[in-house]
Design a protein around this motif. Structure first.
Motif, PDB file in Angstrom:
ATOM      1  N   SER A 238      39.412  -7.762  83.385  1.00  0.00           N
ATOM      2  CA  SER A 238      39.073  -8.174  82.028  1.00  0.00           C
ATOM      3  C   SER A 238      40.169  -7.849  81.018  1.00  0.00           C
ATOM      4  O   SER A 238      40.114  -8.306  79.891  1.00  0.00           O
ATOM      5  CB  SER A 238      37.734  -7.560  81.610  1.00  0.00           C
ATOM      6  OG  SER A 238      37.596  -6.277  82.123  1.00  0.00           O
ATOM      7  N   HIS A 239      41.159  -7.043  81.447  1.00  0.00           N
ATOM      8  CA  HIS A 239      42.207  -6.669  80.492  1.00  0.00           C
ATOM      9  C   HIS A 239      43.551  -7.296  80.849  1.00  0.00           C
ATOM     10  O   HIS A 239      43.924  -7.363  82.026  1.00  0.00           O
ATOM     11  CB  HIS A 239      42.364  -5.150  80.434  1.00  0.00           C
ATOM     12  CG  HIS A 239      41.206  -4.484  79.762  1.00  0.00           C
ATOM     13  ND1 HIS A 239      41.245  -4.084  78.457  1.00  0.00           N
ATOM     14  CD2 HIS A 239      39.971  -4.195  80.227  1.00  0.00           C
ATOM     15  CE1 HIS A 239      40.074  -3.553  78.132  1.00  0.00           C
ATOM     16  NE2 HIS A 239      39.283  -3.605  79.186  1.00  0.00           N
ATOM     17  N   ALA A 240      44.278  -7.677  79.848  1.00  0.00           N
ATOM     18  CA  ALA A 240      45.589  -8.300  80.045  1.00  0.00           C
ATOM     19  C   ALA A 240      46.539  -7.343  80.775  1.00  0.00           C
ATOM     20  O   ALA A 240      47.315  -7.757  81.627  1.00  0.00           O
ATOM     21  CB  ALA A 240      46.179  -8.705  78.692  1.00  0.00           C
ATOM     22  N   ARG A 241      46.439  -6.043  80.450  1.00  0.00           N
ATOM     23  CA  ARG A 241      47.344  -5.077  81.076  1.00  0.00           C
ATOM     24  C   ARG A 241      47.103  -5.017  82.588  1.00  0.00           C
ATOM     25  O   ARG A 241      48.039  -4.845  83.369  1.00  0.00           O
ATOM     26  CB  ARG A 241      47.130  -3.684  80.477  1.00  0.00           C
ATOM     27  CG  ARG A 241      47.905  -3.495  79.182  1.00  0.00           C
ATOM     28  CD  ARG A 241      48.003  -2.023  78.834  1.00  0.00           C
ATOM     29  NE  ARG A 241      46.830  -1.567  78.108  1.00  0.00           N
ATOM     30  CZ  ARG A 241      46.650  -0.305  77.710  1.00  0.00           C
ATOM     31  NH1 ARG A 241      47.549   0.619  78.002  1.00  0.00           N
ATOM     32  NH2 ARG A 241      45.583   0.038  77.041  1.00  0.00           N
ATOM     33  N   ARG A 243      45.889  -7.493  84.448  1.00  0.00           N
ATOM     34  CA  ARG A 243      46.390  -8.764  85.010  1.00  0.00           C
ATOM     35  C   ARG A 243      47.898  -8.720  85.191  1.00  0.00           C
ATOM     36  O   ARG A 243      48.424  -9.104  86.232  1.00  0.00           O
ATOM     37  CB  ARG A 243      46.013  -9.934  84.086  1.00  0.00           C
ATOM     38  CG  ARG A 243      44.558 -10.379  84.243  1.00  0.00           C
ATOM     39  CD  ARG A 243      44.321 -11.743  83.599  1.00  0.00           C
ATOM     40  NE  ARG A 243      44.352 -11.694  82.137  1.00  0.00           N
ATOM     41  CZ  ARG A 243      43.309 -11.358  81.374  1.00  0.00           C
ATOM     42  NH1 ARG A 243      42.146 -11.055  81.943  1.00  0.00           N
ATOM     43  NH2 ARG A 243      43.410 -11.311  80.065  1.00  0.00           N
ATOM     44  N   THR A 244      48.606  -8.215  84.181  1.00  0.00           N
ATOM     45  CA  THR A 244      50.070  -8.149  84.244  1.00  0.00           C
ATOM     46  C   THR A 244      50.506  -7.268  85.414  1.00  0.00           C
ATOM     47  O   THR A 244      51.407  -7.618  86.171  1.00  0.00           O
ATOM     48  CB  THR A 244      50.630  -7.564  82.930  1.00  0.00           C
ATOM     49  OG1 THR A 244      50.068  -8.313  81.861  1.00  0.00           O
ATOM     50  CG2 THR A 244      52.135  -7.628  82.877  1.00  0.00           C
TER      51      THR A 244
END
Ligand code: ADP
Ligand code: MG
Length: 250
Positions: A238-241, A243-244
């Protein structure tokens, strides 16, 4: 089994853990993922009495790490008490740190002999059983230099198990291994998990996290960014961090 509440830790002016909350149930296998420098090793070291925390609380098996509660007050543990508490926790590092001049079986016997003061015969029998359990029954008499990295790491796991810990901490146990040796170490860890050992595993082995772990915790810059079942955190973070990070390691 493990309860960390708002754990803070600084090195000098640098705050490395900024309020970590984590609960691990008995029998649970949790993987800790996160970029280099996010505080994963420091957190494991705090759980295992190797670092003193600056704020918050950690307890293992209902006992505070570093302190003893008495009459409603907290007292710092004395070195002997710390040593006793640490026996319940086994830790495996990226570097195996076996004693080079002792054989595999002698490495595994060391702590039961000298810390628990078991008899030589009992310590040896248990060490041989543990080596069998990690698939190294035939390497008992070998010296570390005669073993592959994967075999050395399996001896290190047997050595950690020799104190009969109730909690096992693994800090990137396969990161120093040649790729073809990673699988044999993960197999041993998988076996431990299947037997119900409580484990916290810092790893970049996403396949292991997905297949073996009950929960994945993603840390970044000293905080837990998200935690949940592997299919959620690894497949649908759920968090961009998160995913990155996953894009980089997958
Ligand atoms: P990770 O295991 O996630 O890579 P670490 O817990 O090893 O992260 O490190 C987190 C941060 O703390 C890093 O910036 C590291 O340089 C710093 N750090 C770790 N141990 C020490 C220490 N003993 N003294 C000073 N800084 C440290
Ligand atoms: Mg680390």
């Amino acid at each position: 089994m493990v309860e960390a509440i708002n754990v803070r830790k600084s090195f000098g002016a640098v705050e490395v853990l900024k309020g970590i909350d984590l609960t691990v149930d008995a029998g649970e296998v949790v993987s800790l993922l996160g970029p280099s420098g996010s505080g994963k090793s420091t957190f494991l070291r705090c759980i295992n009495h190797l670092e003193r925390i600056d704020g918050g609380e950690i307890s293992v098996n209902g006992e505070l790490v570093g302190y003893r509660r008495q009459n409603g007050r907290k007292y710092e543990l004395r070195p002997r008490e710390t040593a006793a508490a640490r026996r319940h926790v086994g830790m495996v590092f990226q570097r195996f740190n076996l004693f080079p001049h002792r054989t595999a079986v002698e490495n595994v016997m060391e702590a039961p002999l000298f810390v628990k003061r078991e008899t030589r015969a009992a310590a040896k029998q248990q060490a041989l059983d543990l080596l069998d359990r990690v698939g190294l029954a035939d390497k008992a008499a070998a010296y570390p230099a005669q073993l592959s990295g994967g075999q050395q790491q399996r001896v290190a796991i047997a050595r950690a198990l020799a104190m009969r810990p109730t909690l096992m901490l693994f800090d990137e146990p396969t990161s120093a291994l040649d790729p073809e040796l990673v699988g044999e170490v993960l197999e041993v860890m998988k076996g431990l998990a299947a037997e119900g050992m409580t484990m916290i595993v810092v790893t970049h082995e996403i396949g292991f996290a997905r297949e073996v772990c009950h929960r994945v915790v993603f840390m970044d810059a000293g905080v837990v960014v998200e935690a949940g079942p592997p299919q959620q955190v690894l497949t649908n973070p759920s968090h961009a961090r998160t995913r990155t990070f996953l894009q980089k390691v997958l």
